[in-house]
Scaffold this active site. Structure first.
Site, PDB file in Angstrom:
ATOM      1  CB  ALA A 306     -16.815  18.483  -8.273  1.00 21.14           C
ATOM      2  CB  ALA A 307     -21.141  21.421  -9.912  1.00 19.33           C
ATOM      3  N   GLY A 310     -22.101  18.133  -3.728  1.00 16.26           N
ATOM      4  CA  GLY A 310     -22.182  17.205  -2.543  1.00 16.26           C
ATOM      5  C   GLY A 310     -21.527  16.227  -2.550  1.00 16.26           C
ATOM      6  CG  ASP A 356     -15.302  19.055 -22.121  1.00 13.74           C
ATOM      7  OD1 ASP A 356     -15.924  17.805 -21.176  1.00 13.74           O
ATOM      8  OD2 ASP A 356     -15.475  19.339 -22.821  1.00 13.74           O
ATOM      9  CG  ASP A 460     -22.021  11.820  -9.409  1.00 15.14           C
ATOM     10  OD1 ASP A 460     -23.063  10.203  -9.814  1.00 15.14           O
ATOM     11  OD2 ASP A 460     -23.068  12.963  -8.761  1.00 15.14           O
ATOM     12  CB  CYS A 511     -29.056  10.323 -10.494  1.00 19.87           C
ATOM     13  SG  CYS A 511     -29.039  11.358 -10.952  1.00 19.87           S
TER      14      CYS A 511
END
Ligand SMILES: C[S@@+](CC[C@H](N)C(=O)[O-])C[C@H]1O[C@@H](n2cnc3c(N)ncnc32)[C@H](O)[C@@H]1O
Length: 594
Positions: A306-307, A310, A356, A460, A511
């Site tokens: 999550a970090a 965003g 983790d 993500d 990304c």
């Protein structure tokens, strides 16, 4: 002036333009960023310009050439060296509206000198609301570039220079200032207030196949061909500015602005410390990834990596801050960043924990041993838990005991505690310590979650980040490291898939432009988990994924999408008209796991 190059294959234009139609009604005035700059050898403009070439490991380049085609990959590679021509701002609709933000930003830009430079050629405002249905809370601020900078010096009379690190230059190209820690070298006798050209030091190949900048911080430049890095700096000038410190000062102090870069190759506004809590600077594909998850009010959602938060906060806003989002990350400090951002944005449905992702599933036989703790930061969400579709109080006691979330060490010293104690602490924290007071502190560690305990999961994944822009160097990735990223992501996927309940949704995103981390992971997932199917995404403004396979010289075969699957994923191509970072999103529906 050479003509702007067409950035899309003509055959792809109609579908891309249909997708981009809404988008471009708001970002239509962008000056082209594909202009080649005028060159005049006698004035040194071949040297004093910005025309970087992104360097790749040869085998990686070969792989990408096969995947995308040589011309297309050359365009992607070039696009990666430039920033996107606009800034994308997500408005925190829990606190404000797009119109209010546009009004405030307009005033801020009008009041700033830099803002004037952003006014578009026709005199119109660079700020506009996104026209994609459902994304009206996204605001664009157009930048411009590349601009031809008049360095006003010829080769006979070279400018004073400040050489900055690649990371510093990448940030500067996105609109940041040149800060002291980013300065590597400087011309002799530079005083505060001097005009300097700013250039960037990019990793160069060493004798043993390694890459390095190989320059000691504090090196003196003369502007002469015998300077270290002289040839390598050619074509790597990012602007002209005024020094805020003398040369000695730049290497003596530890922080502060070194150069006020008033004349930039790319002009993008910096939103550092602007409207904190009301806006969040976020790439468009990341916002689209949160939409692909389609979170609903009251649901229980896991954001596995999550970090800095965003997407977590984007999801919370889409849920109108009702429900529960568990935001996990492996890094303790990064979890604190998520807490800070959530607090800043006034979002209470976010619970954070250090976890983790490779150990996200806690199996029933570990439940008795696990520690349960309370996240003070999540006191708000404890209230809204009552309304949740997946109400923690309705889950079996064993399942609940698997969770251990943030700030726990503060409330219970990290020891095992009873459920009664947990509930007591929840109440205490809700009425006591404010959310922001938890920030200084600690992120609790989670032992993982039971299978099927979330309505939706976002993975993500950490990745090679080969889609991020601007990027000035890519030589460190090898085909093996690219494959290893994919391997790591598949392991995370194996965990994610277990945590989504039947009928739930799993979104996977990266990304990067690397098919090993995108299409190949989707192939793995669909082949291994027959209960998964690709689900349609809304909005869908990215392009199709890659179909087929790749055979590597070492015999390794990588399978990508099958025909018919390509339009189910979204692949954001940095060289396309949307002008975004490279990004990939796949959305899976979870069917019966029997
Ligand atoms: C792509 S970033 C996530 C960006 C974030 N989703 C956002 O939108 O702000 C990947 C994150 O994964 C985290 N990470 C890397 N390995 C991890 C692991 N094994 N478990 C959990 N998090 C991990 C990194 O600390 C990093 O914050």
């Amino acid at each position: 002036m050479k003509k702007a190059r067409v950035l899309l294959k003509p055959s792809l234009l109609p579908s891309c333009l249909t997708r981009a139609k809404y988008f471009f009604s708001s970002v239509s005035q962008l000056p082209s960023i594909s202009h080649q700059m005028e060159t005049d050898p006698s004035s040194g403009s071949e040297r004093y310009c910005y025309d970087p070439v992104l360097r790749w490991d040869p085998q990686v380049e070969d792989y990408f050439n096969k995947a995308y085609g040589t011309d297309h990959f050359a365009r992607i590679s070039k696009a990666l060296t430039r920033p996107s021509s606009y800034s994308c701002i997500r408005v925190n609709t829990v606190k404000t509206t797009s119109d209010a933000v546009i009004e405030k930003l307009t005033k801020i830009l009008n009041d700033s000198e830099d803002g004037l430079k952003l006014v578009q050629p026709d005199g119109s405002s660079p700020i506009s609301k996104c026209q994609i249905p459902g994304l009206e809370y996204v605001v664009f601020v157009n930048g411009s570039g590349p601009h031809k900078i008049q360095y006003d010096f010829g080769l006979e009379n070279p400018p004073k220079e400040v050489l900055v690190s690649r990371k510093c230059a990448e940030a500067v190209l996105r609109g940041a200032q040149v800060y002291v820690p980013g300065v590597l070298a400087c011309t002799a006798h530079v005083e505060k207030g001097d005009a300097v050209a700013v250039c960037v030091a990019i990793e160069q190949p060493g004798d043993e196949g390694d890459w390095s900048v190989n320059m000691t911080r504090g090196t003196t430049l003369q502007g002469l061909p015998k300077d270290p890095f002289y040839c390598e700096r050619s074509g790597l000038y990012i602007g002209m500015g005024t020094t805020m410190l003398s040369r000695a000062g730049m290497f003596r102090v530890s922080h502060g602005v070194a150069v006020d870069l008033s004349n930039r190759v790319f002009r993008l506004p910096s939103f550092h410390n602007v409207l904190e809590g009301e806006i969040f600077l976020q790439n468009l594909p990341s916002i689209v990834a949160a939409h692909a998850l389609d979170p609903q009010k009251g649901e229980r959602i896991l954001d596995m990596c999550a970090a800095p938060g965003g997407k977590t906060t984007a999801i919370a806003i889409l849920m109108k801050d009702e429900g529960e989002i568990v935001a996990a990350d492996r890094s303790h400090n990064k979890v604190l960043d998520v807490q800070k951002l959530s607090a800043e944005m006034g979002l209470s449905c976010i619970t954070t924990c250090k976890l983790d992702a490779l150990k996200s599933v806690c199996l029933p036989n570990t439940l008795n041993d696990s520690k349960t703790v309370v996240n003070g930061d999540n006191s708000g969400s404890m209230t809204s838990n009552k309304e949740m579709a997946f109400d923690a109080s309705r889950r079996p006691e064993a399942e609940k005991s698997c969770e251990k979330t943030a700030t726990t060490e503060q409330s219970n010293g990290g020891d095992n505690v009873s459920q009664a104690e947990v509930r007591k602490n929840k109440g205490r924290l809700k009425n006591g310590r404010g959310r922001t007071q938890t920030q200084g502190g600690r992120a609790g560690t989670s032992q993982g979650f039971p299978p099927n305990s979330f309505d939706r999961v976002l993975l993500d994944a950490p990745c090679s980040a080969l889609g991020l822009r601007p990027r000035l160097f890519a030589g460190l990735e090898t085909v093996i490291s690219l494959r290893n990223h994919g391997r790591y992501q598949r392991k995370m996927f194996d965990q994610a898939v277990q945590l989504v309940r039947v009928g739930g949704i799993l979104v996977y995103s990266t990304c990067t432009i690397n098919p090993s981390e995108n299409e190949a992971v989707v192939r793995y997932a669909l082949d291994k988990y027959k209960f998964l199917s690709l689900a349609p995404q809304h909005p869908r403004i990215g392009g199709p994924g890659l179909v087929g396979r790749c055979e590597f010289p070492d015999g390794y075969i990588e399978e990508w999408l099958k025909s018919g699957e390509e339009e189910m994923v979204q692949k954001f191509d940095p060289s396309s008209e949307l002008d975004t970072i490279g990004f990939f999103i796949a959305k899976f529906s979870v069917g019966s796991k029997d």
